[in-house]
Design a protein around this motif. Structure first.
Motif: not given
Length: 117
Positions: A17, A21, A24, A94-101
């Motif tokens: 997963y 992320i 991409e 940004y991508a990881v923190e936005n998708a997973t919190k």
């Protein structure tokens, strides 16, 4: 696998997963020519699966409740390495923190190759 507790219970996120992320996010970074193998296992898996091996060059671990991401990349010649590394860090965080919190505490970018094409 990264496990964390939520108000509804425990959740488990697989490394695949995170790799999806991160892959991409890196594709959208200017100057990145691709990912490189981080160790002998990555090299072997890349030889077997070819370009379809998405996990190549990405490691995600958990330390003290936050994520540590390691990225092995090859970049294009003529572009500032620090600028590319900062861009990668910013987009991946940004991508990881936005998708997973989940909090990303560190992103290590290893430039393993510089290509001319």
């Amino acid at each position: 696998m990264i496990k964390f507790n939520d108000t509804l219970g425990q959740a488990v996120l697989t490394n695949e997963y995170f790799v999806g992320i991160v892959s991409e996010a890196i594709k959208s970074c200017y100057g990145v020519a691709g990912m490189t193998a981080s160790d002998y296992k990555d090299t072997l898996m890349s030889a077997v699966f070819g370009a379809d091996y998405q996990r190549k060059g990405v490691t995600v671990t958990e330390e003290d409740g936050s994520l540590v991401i390691g990225l092995h990349v090859k970049i294009m010649y003529g572009i500032s390495v620090p600028v590319i590394a900062d861009n990668i860090r910013e987009r991946v965080r940004y991508a990881v923190e936005n998708a997973t919190k989940l909090k990303v505490s560190k992103i290590n970018v290893y430039v393993d190759d510089i290509v001319t094409e």
